[in-house]
Every structure is written in structure tokens, then in C-alpha cells.
Write a protein that holds these residues in place. Sequence first.
Motif, PDB file in Angstrom:
ATOM      1  N   GLU A  16      -2.918   0.994  81.831  1.00  0.00           N
ATOM      2  CA  GLU A  16      -3.089   2.266  82.539  1.00  0.00           C
ATOM      3  C   GLU A  16      -3.965   2.097  83.774  1.00  0.00           C
ATOM      4  O   GLU A  16      -3.664   2.645  84.835  1.00  0.00           O
ATOM      5  CB  GLU A  16      -3.681   3.320  81.601  1.00  0.00           C
ATOM      6  CG  GLU A  16      -3.750   4.684  82.252  1.00  0.00           C
ATOM      7  CD  GLU A  16      -4.109   5.790  81.274  1.00  0.00           C
ATOM      8  OE1 GLU A  16      -5.046   6.544  81.582  1.00  0.00           O
ATOM      9  OE2 GLU A  16      -3.452   5.893  80.221  1.00  0.00           O
ATOM     10  N   LEU A  20      -2.736   2.876  87.572  1.00  0.00           N
ATOM     11  CA  LEU A  20      -3.421   3.835  88.435  1.00  0.00           C
ATOM     12  C   LEU A  20      -3.902   3.176  89.727  1.00  0.00           C
ATOM     13  O   LEU A  20      -3.828   3.771  90.805  1.00  0.00           O
ATOM     14  CB  LEU A  20      -4.589   4.483  87.692  1.00  0.00           C
ATOM     15  CG  LEU A  20      -4.195   5.494  86.611  1.00  0.00           C
ATOM     16  CD1 LEU A  20      -5.425   5.902  85.798  1.00  0.00           C
ATOM     17  CD2 LEU A  20      -3.523   6.708  87.216  1.00  0.00           C
ATOM     18  N   VAL A  51       5.555   2.531  83.112  1.00  0.00           N
ATOM     19  CA  VAL A  51       4.973   3.647  83.857  1.00  0.00           C
ATOM     20  C   VAL A  51       5.424   4.958  83.214  1.00  0.00           C
ATOM     21  O   VAL A  51       4.622   5.871  82.983  1.00  0.00           O
ATOM     22  CB  VAL A  51       5.364   3.602  85.346  1.00  0.00           C
ATOM     23  CG1 VAL A  51       4.621   4.691  86.116  1.00  0.00           C
ATOM     24  CG2 VAL A  51       5.067   2.238  85.951  1.00  0.00           C
ATOM     25  N   THR A  52       6.718   5.036  82.915  1.00  0.00           N
ATOM     26  CA  THR A  52       7.260   6.225  82.258  1.00  0.00           C
ATOM     27  C   THR A  52       6.616   6.408  80.889  1.00  0.00           C
ATOM     28  O   THR A  52       6.265   7.529  80.493  1.00  0.00           O
ATOM     29  CB  THR A  52       8.792   6.114  82.122  1.00  0.00           C
ATOM     30  OG1 THR A  52       9.339   5.897  83.427  1.00  0.00           O
ATOM     31  CG2 THR A  52       9.384   7.367  81.522  1.00  0.00           C
ATOM     32  N   HIS A  54       3.638   5.531  79.912  1.00  0.00           N
ATOM     33  CA  HIS A  54       2.242   5.964  80.027  1.00  0.00           C
ATOM     34  C   HIS A  54       2.102   7.372  80.594  1.00  0.00           C
ATOM     35  O   HIS A  54       1.201   8.111  80.200  1.00  0.00           O
ATOM     36  CB  HIS A  54       1.443   4.993  80.898  1.00  0.00           C
ATOM     37  CG  HIS A  54       0.979   3.777  80.170  1.00  0.00           C
ATOM     38  ND1 HIS A  54      -0.230   3.707  79.520  1.00  0.00           N
ATOM     39  CD2 HIS A  54       1.583   2.587  79.954  1.00  0.00           C
ATOM     40  CE1 HIS A  54      -0.365   2.522  78.961  1.00  0.00           C
ATOM     41  NE2 HIS A  54       0.725   1.825  79.208  1.00  0.00           N
ATOM     42  N   PHE A  55       2.949   7.722  81.556  1.00  0.00           N
ATOM     43  CA  PHE A  55       2.738   8.970  82.292  1.00  0.00           C
ATOM     44  C   PHE A  55       3.886   9.970  82.198  1.00  0.00           C
ATOM     45  O   PHE A  55       3.700  11.130  82.551  1.00  0.00           O
ATOM     46  CB  PHE A  55       2.444   8.660  83.764  1.00  0.00           C
ATOM     47  CG  PHE A  55       1.239   7.794  83.945  1.00  0.00           C
ATOM     48  CD1 PHE A  55      -0.043   8.306  83.786  1.00  0.00           C
ATOM     49  CD2 PHE A  55       1.375   6.450  84.238  1.00  0.00           C
ATOM     50  CE1 PHE A  55      -1.156   7.498  83.923  1.00  0.00           C
ATOM     51  CE2 PHE A  55       0.260   5.627  84.390  1.00  0.00           C
ATOM     52  CZ  PHE A  55      -1.011   6.152  84.237  1.00  0.00           C
ATOM     53  N   LYS A  58       6.565  11.211  87.662  1.00  0.00           N
ATOM     54  CA  LYS A  58       5.746  11.098  88.863  1.00  0.00           C
ATOM     55  C   LYS A  58       4.669  12.180  88.918  1.00  0.00           C
ATOM     56  O   LYS A  58       3.517  11.893  89.259  1.00  0.00           O
ATOM     57  CB  LYS A  58       6.632  11.172  90.109  1.00  0.00           C
ATOM     58  CG  LYS A  58       5.854  11.092  91.406  1.00  0.00           C
ATOM     59  CD  LYS A  58       6.759  11.116  92.616  1.00  0.00           C
ATOM     60  CE  LYS A  58       5.957  11.171  93.902  1.00  0.00           C
ATOM     61  NZ  LYS A  58       6.831  11.156  95.097  1.00  0.00           N
ATOM     62  N   ALA A  60       3.124  13.804  86.531  1.00  0.00           N
ATOM     63  CA  ALA A  60       2.039  13.505  85.590  1.00  0.00           C
ATOM     64  C   ALA A  60       1.196  12.330  86.084  1.00  0.00           C
ATOM     65  O   ALA A  60      -0.028  12.328  85.927  1.00  0.00           O
ATOM     66  CB  ALA A  60       2.605  13.213  84.205  1.00  0.00           C
ATOM     67  N   LEU A  61       1.842  11.342  86.685  1.00  0.00           N
ATOM     68  CA  LEU A  61       1.111  10.198  87.241  1.00  0.00           C
ATOM     69  C   LEU A  61       0.185  10.656  88.368  1.00  0.00           C
ATOM     70  O   LEU A  61      -0.989  10.273  88.424  1.00  0.00           O
ATOM     71  CB  LEU A  61       2.092   9.143  87.762  1.00  0.00           C
ATOM     72  CG  LEU A  61       1.498   7.997  88.583  1.00  0.00           C
ATOM     73  CD1 LEU A  61       0.501   7.179  87.776  1.00  0.00           C
ATOM     74  CD2 LEU A  61       2.613   7.097  89.118  1.00  0.00           C
ATOM     75  N   ARG A  64      -2.762  12.587  86.968  1.00  0.00           N
ATOM     76  CA  ARG A  64      -3.735  11.666  86.346  1.00  0.00           C
ATOM     77  C   ARG A  64      -4.503  10.903  87.414  1.00  0.00           C
ATOM     78  O   ARG A  64      -5.714  10.699  87.304  1.00  0.00           O
ATOM     79  CB  ARG A  64      -2.995  10.707  85.404  1.00  0.00           C
ATOM     80  CG  ARG A  64      -3.883   9.696  84.728  1.00  0.00           C
ATOM     81  CD  ARG A  64      -4.786  10.340  83.673  1.00  0.00           C
ATOM     82  NE  ARG A  64      -5.580   9.343  83.012  1.00  0.00           N
ATOM     83  CZ  ARG A  64      -6.767   8.908  83.456  1.00  0.00           C
ATOM     84  NH1 ARG A  64      -7.286   9.415  84.551  1.00  0.00           N
ATOM     85  NH2 ARG A  64      -7.414   7.967  82.800  1.00  0.00           N
TER      86      ARG A  64
END
Length: 199
Positions: A16, A20, A51-52, A54-55, A58, A60-61, A64
Motif C-alpha cells: 500500500e 500510494l 491496486v484494485t 487494495h483500493f 481510482k 478510492a485511491l 486515500r
Amino acid sequence: MPSARRTQQERRDQAEAALLTAAAELVVEQGVRSLTLARVGERAGYSRGIVTHHFGGKQALVERLARATQAGFVPGLEDVPPGLDRLLRLIGGYLGELGRIGVFTQAFLVLWAEAATQPELAPIFRERDAAFRADLREDVEAGIADGTVDPDVRADEVATAVVGQLRGIALQRLLDPASVDPEALRRSVTGYWRRALRS
């Protein structure tokens, strides 16, 4: 002696953090519109799928990332009680941190500026700025209560002015680093607010 194997949580946290960081770098380089899950995964050395995982997506990413880039921006305030001293430390600390402006701070400022024209970002940054103003308002109100701040001061107006000033200085630093001396501004801006607010 063999090193201890990382736990699943440690691997998750490391992934993560890498994702980020990759997202922050891409935002700084090309803005949020160019940010894709595939590009973030590639930059971080992972697949788009992680990525999908974890988040989710887009939005939600980006949410975060916005929270991660602002968390703990001014260290050392957790144990300082609300009031004029904490307000001045926050202002001084914020400007001092601009002298070490890293990729997360740059990403936050890019996202914050883009929020003015991108409806999907606006709610995130309205929330962040509202929380920032609430903290500042609490400091001013505590200062009025303990007699260190002029009782005629309007806490809402001070909070709005301080956020605007700090964000504006930060954007100038991002656009033209040589034009902003964070250390000199830390002294002068903190001194200005000390004089303006004292009772």
C-alpha cells in the motif's frame, strides 16, 4: 541467521505504501487526470490487479492519497493543548515543512488545486479544509477563553484566513520554489498572527 519472514499485514502495508508513493509521483508529474490504476501498479512494480485489490478503484485511491498526504503534516502538535500557542506552532510548523517539500506534499497541493475544477475531488478537499479550519477555530476559541487572544477576534474568519494564507504560500512554493523562503516566512507569518491575535 535467516531474517524473519514478513507477515501478511507487513506485506500488505508495504504494498500500500509503494502504491500510494507511485500515485503521488504520477499526480505530481502529470496531474490526477492521467492517473490510472495500471500506471500506478506499473510505477510501483505491481500489477493493476493489486491496486484494485487494495483500493477498489481510482476514486478510492485518490481519496486515500488525499488523506495520506495530509496526515501528520505538522508533527509534534498532538500533546499541545488548544490555544494560541498551538495555533502559532501549527503555522510555523506548516511553513517549516515547506522547506522539505516532498512528493506527498506536492501531490496534496496538486490535488487540492485540481479540486476546484474536478467535481470528484471537490468533496474530499472540502472535508479536509473544513477539518483544518475547525482545528484552527478551536485554537482561537481556546485562546479567547484563556485570555491570550483578543475577544473581539472572529474565530471563523481567522481560520479561513490562515488556511488561505498557508495553502497560497504552499502553492507558490510548488510553482516557483526559489521565490519562497519557508524559514523567513515561518518567522514573519507567525509573528504577524501573534501580533494580530493577542489580547
